[in-house]
Every structure is written in structure tokens, then in C-alpha cells.
Design a protein around this motif. Structure first.
Motif, PDB file in Angstrom:
ATOM      1  N   THR A  11       0.890  -1.338   0.143  1.00 23.72           N
ATOM      2  CA  THR A  11      -0.063  -0.003   0.183  1.00 23.72           C
ATOM      3  C   THR A  11       0.939   1.294  -0.125  1.00 23.72           C
ATOM      4  OG1 THR A  11      -1.727  -1.073   1.251  1.00 23.72           O
ATOM      5  CG2 THR A  11      -1.842   1.100   1.243  1.00 23.72           C
ATOM      6  N   LEU A  12       2.052   1.413   0.834  1.00 23.67           N
ATOM      7  CA  LEU A  12       2.743   2.235   0.950  1.00 23.67           C
ATOM      8  C   LEU A  12       3.478   2.571  -0.354  1.00 23.67           C
ATOM      9  CD1 LEU A  12       4.423   1.825   4.475  1.00 23.67           C
ATOM     10  CD2 LEU A  12       2.760   3.854   3.548  1.00 23.67           C
ATOM     11  N   GLN A  13       3.952   1.203  -0.933  1.00 25.59           N
ATOM     12  CA  GLN A  13       4.468   1.217  -2.325  1.00 25.59           C
ATOM     13  C   GLN A  13       3.908   1.969  -3.217  1.00 25.59           C
ATOM     14  OE1 GLN A  13       5.944  -2.403  -4.185  1.00 25.59           O
ATOM     15  NE2 GLN A  13       6.552  -1.295  -5.819  1.00 25.59           N
ATOM     16  N   ALA A  14       2.470   1.653  -3.407  1.00 24.69           N
ATOM     17  CA  ALA A  14       1.509   2.077  -4.348  1.00 24.69           C
ATOM     18  C   ALA A  14       1.467   3.590  -4.363  1.00 24.69           C
ATOM     19  CB  ALA A  14       0.121   1.563  -4.267  1.00 24.69           C
ATOM     20  N   ALA A  15       1.358   4.398  -2.924  1.00 22.86           N
ATOM     21  CA  ALA A  15       1.173   5.638  -2.739  1.00 22.86           C
ATOM     22  C   ALA A  15       2.501   6.293  -3.180  1.00 22.86           C
ATOM     23  CB  ALA A  15       0.857   5.855  -1.202  1.00 22.86           C
ATOM     24  N   ARG A  70      16.090   1.175   8.334  1.00 19.51           N
ATOM     25  CA  ARG A  70      15.701   0.019   7.567  1.00 19.51           C
ATOM     26  C   ARG A  70      14.434  -0.085   6.672  1.00 19.51           C
ATOM     27  NH1 ARG A  70      17.849  -5.455   9.656  1.00 19.51           N
ATOM     28  NH2 ARG A  70      17.884  -5.833   7.434  1.00 19.51           N
ATOM     29  N   ALA A  71      13.419   0.412   7.419  1.00 18.35           N
ATOM     30  CA  ALA A  71      12.220   0.417   6.746  1.00 18.35           C
ATOM     31  C   ALA A  71      11.986   1.218   5.779  1.00 18.35           C
ATOM     32  CB  ALA A  71      11.020   0.668   7.829  1.00 18.35           C
ATOM     33  N   SER A  72      12.438   2.468   5.922  1.00 19.25           N
ATOM     34  CA  SER A  72      12.496   3.555   4.829  1.00 19.25           C
ATOM     35  C   SER A  72      13.458   3.324   3.783  1.00 19.25           C
ATOM     36  CB  SER A  72      12.996   4.931   5.700  1.00 19.25           C
ATOM     37  OG  SER A  72      12.810   6.012   4.324  1.00 19.25           O
ATOM     38  N   ARG A  73      14.343   2.786   3.875  1.00 18.72           N
ATOM     39  CA  ARG A  73      15.586   2.172   2.740  1.00 18.72           C
ATOM     40  C   ARG A  73      14.774   0.938   1.874  1.00 18.72           C
ATOM     41  NH1 ARG A  73      20.860   3.963   3.611  1.00 18.72           N
ATOM     42  NH2 ARG A  73      21.659   1.858   2.559  1.00 18.72           N
ATOM     43  N   LEU A  74      13.955   0.140   2.570  1.00 24.07           N
ATOM     44  CA  LEU A  74      13.468  -0.840   1.979  1.00 24.07           C
ATOM     45  C   LEU A  74      12.167  -0.335   0.967  1.00 24.07           C
ATOM     46  CD1 LEU A  74      12.793  -3.799   1.416  1.00 24.07           C
ATOM     47  CD2 LEU A  74      11.303  -3.877   3.587  1.00 24.07           C
ATOM     48  N   ALA A  86      10.140   0.933  -4.132  1.00 22.49           N
ATOM     49  CA  ALA A  86       9.671   2.014  -5.117  1.00 22.49           C
ATOM     50  C   ALA A  86      10.605   2.228  -6.203  1.00 22.49           C
ATOM     51  CB  ALA A  86       9.323   3.001  -4.469  1.00 22.49           C
ATOM     52  N   GLU A  87      11.584   1.510  -6.332  1.00 23.82           N
ATOM     53  CA  GLU A  87      12.712   1.708  -7.513  1.00 23.82           C
ATOM     54  C   GLU A  87      13.385   2.851  -7.281  1.00 23.82           C
ATOM     55  OE1 GLU A  87      10.873   1.015 -11.307  1.00 23.82           O
ATOM     56  OE2 GLU A  87      10.051  -0.847 -10.512  1.00 23.82           O
ATOM     57  N   PHE A  88      13.677   3.567  -6.235  1.00 17.27           N
ATOM     58  CA  PHE A  88      14.909   4.348  -5.976  1.00 17.27           C
ATOM     59  C   PHE A  88      16.110   3.686  -5.786  1.00 17.27           C
ATOM     60  CE2 PHE A  88      11.168   6.983  -4.871  1.00 17.27           C
ATOM     61  CZ  PHE A  88      11.467   8.207  -5.079  1.00 17.27           C
ATOM     62  N   ARG A  89      17.219   4.249  -6.209  1.00 17.20           N
ATOM     63  CA  ARG A  89      18.457   3.735  -6.054  1.00 17.20           C
ATOM     64  C   ARG A  89      19.525   4.631  -5.455  1.00 17.20           C
ATOM     65  NH1 ARG A  89      15.443   0.140  -6.178  1.00 17.20           N
ATOM     66  NH2 ARG A  89      15.389  -1.724  -7.955  1.00 17.20           N
ATOM     67  N   LEU A  90      20.127   3.871  -4.611  1.00 22.23           N
ATOM     68  CA  LEU A  90      21.160   4.704  -3.900  1.00 22.23           C
ATOM     69  C   LEU A  90      21.962   5.410  -4.620  1.00 22.23           C
ATOM     70  CD1 LEU A  90      22.395   5.324  -0.869  1.00 22.23           C
ATOM     71  CD2 LEU A  90      23.892   3.436  -1.277  1.00 22.23           C
ATOM     72  N   VAL A  91      22.388   6.798  -4.627  1.00 20.84           N
ATOM     73  CA  VAL A  91      23.285   7.748  -5.136  1.00 20.84           C
ATOM     74  C   VAL A  91      24.439   7.991  -4.374  1.00 20.84           C
ATOM     75  CG1 VAL A  91      23.548   9.813  -6.418  1.00 20.84           C
ATOM     76  CG2 VAL A  91      21.265   8.684  -6.627  1.00 20.84           C
ATOM     77  N   ARG A  92      24.135   8.365  -3.073  1.00 16.79           N
ATOM     78  CA  ARG A  92      25.157   8.567  -2.082  1.00 16.79           C
ATOM     79  C   ARG A  92      24.787   8.398  -0.646  1.00 16.79           C
ATOM     80  NH1 ARG A  92      23.555  14.016  -3.690  1.00 16.79           N
ATOM     81  NH2 ARG A  92      25.054  13.768  -5.443  1.00 16.79           N
ATOM     82  N   GLU A  93      25.650   8.376   0.240  1.00 16.71           N
ATOM     83  CA  GLU A  93      25.154   8.276   1.548  1.00 16.71           C
ATOM     84  C   GLU A  93      25.865   9.454   2.420  1.00 16.71           C
ATOM     85  OE1 GLU A  93      26.253   4.466   3.228  1.00 16.71           O
ATOM     86  OE2 GLU A  93      24.302   3.550   2.414  1.00 16.71           O
TER      87      GLU A  93
END
Length: 65
Positions: free
Chosen positions: A4-8, A32-36, A41-48
Motif C-alpha cells: 500500500t505504501l509502495q503504491a502511494a 531500514r524500513a524507509s530504505r526498503l 519503489a525503485e529508488f536507487r542509492l546515489v550517495r550516503e
């Protein structure tokens, strides 16, 4: 609930993109929950980023993922 969150998140990103902007995601390396959710949702890590605390340092038990 994650789906549901992913759809939103997906709908929000489509709306942002339709207005000519690029959506982004920002969260703590220890959230971890936010990163998951971002990854799903198909975001990819660019930098930390490094988080700094002033006056009130983060206790060691808050650093565990």
C-alpha cells in the motif's frame, strides 16, 4: 502494508514527474524500513550522508539497524 505504501509512493512519484520534476528520497542509513520502501519503489542509492549531532549525541543503542 508495504505494498500500500509502495503504491502511494509510486503514485506520488508519477505526479511529481508529470510536473517536470525529479522525485528523490532521503533517509538515515539506519532507517531500514524507509530504505526498503525506497528500494521497493525503485529508488536507487546515489550517495550516503554522515549525520552529525550537536549537544545531544546519538546513544549507541540508536545506531543498531
Amino acid at each position: 502494508m508495504l505494498w500500500t505504501l509502495q503504491a502511494a509512493v509510486t503514485a506520488l512519484c508519477q505526479d511529481i514527474t508529470s510536473h517536470g520534476h525529479t522525485p528523490g528520497w532521503n533517509c538515515s542509513v539506519h532507517n531500514r524500513a524507509s530504505r526498503l520502501l525506497a528500494w521497493t519503489a525503485e529508488f536507487r542509492l546515489v550517495r550516503e550522508y554522515v549525520h552529525y549531532a550537536v549537544v545531544s549525541p546519538v546513544s549507541p543503542d540508536r545506531l543498531s539497524a
